[in-house]
Scaffold this motif. Structure first.
Motif: not given
Length: 121
Positions: A49-54
């Protein structure tokens, strides 16, 4: 996957980042958590469920490598999008990131980035 993704942005505070977060909150209607340091990744739940924006513009090469190494153990368990890529970033460099779902360049318009991130979620 849940209808409400957990969106986490790894970046230093700035006017540009605040504007992006506001856009994402308005378009996605969900909270966006912001982290400042790679070490803070330990505080979040890494799952499907994680969307990681870097924000690659705000991370040194050393910090990027540390983050890649931390995330490799969770490969396939989350989604990753890189923002603020420089024009000279190669596909070879991009492919070293685990679970990559999207990339956005520094010159991309805010609406394009928000719509792209919305499509990833």
């Amino acid at each position: 996957m849940s209808d409400y993704p957990n969106v986490v942005l790894l970046s230093q505070p700035s006017l540009q980042v605040a504007t992006l977060v506001s856009c994402l909150r308005a378009k996605l209607d969900i909270p966006v958590q912001q982290l400042r340091e790679v070490a803070e990744i330990e505080r979040i739940s890494i799952d499907d469920n994680l969307l990681l924006l870097v924000d690659t513009d705000n991370l040194s090469a050393t910090s990027q490598e540390q983050l890649k190494n931390k995330l490799k153990q969770y490969h396939g368990m989350f989604r990753l999008a890189l923002i603020n890529l420089s024009d000279d970033t190669t596909m070879e460099n991009i492919s070293t990131w685990p679970s990559i779902f999207g990339v956005f360049n520094k010159r991309d318009e805010l609406d394009v980035v928000c719509k792209g991130i919305q499509n990833i979620t």
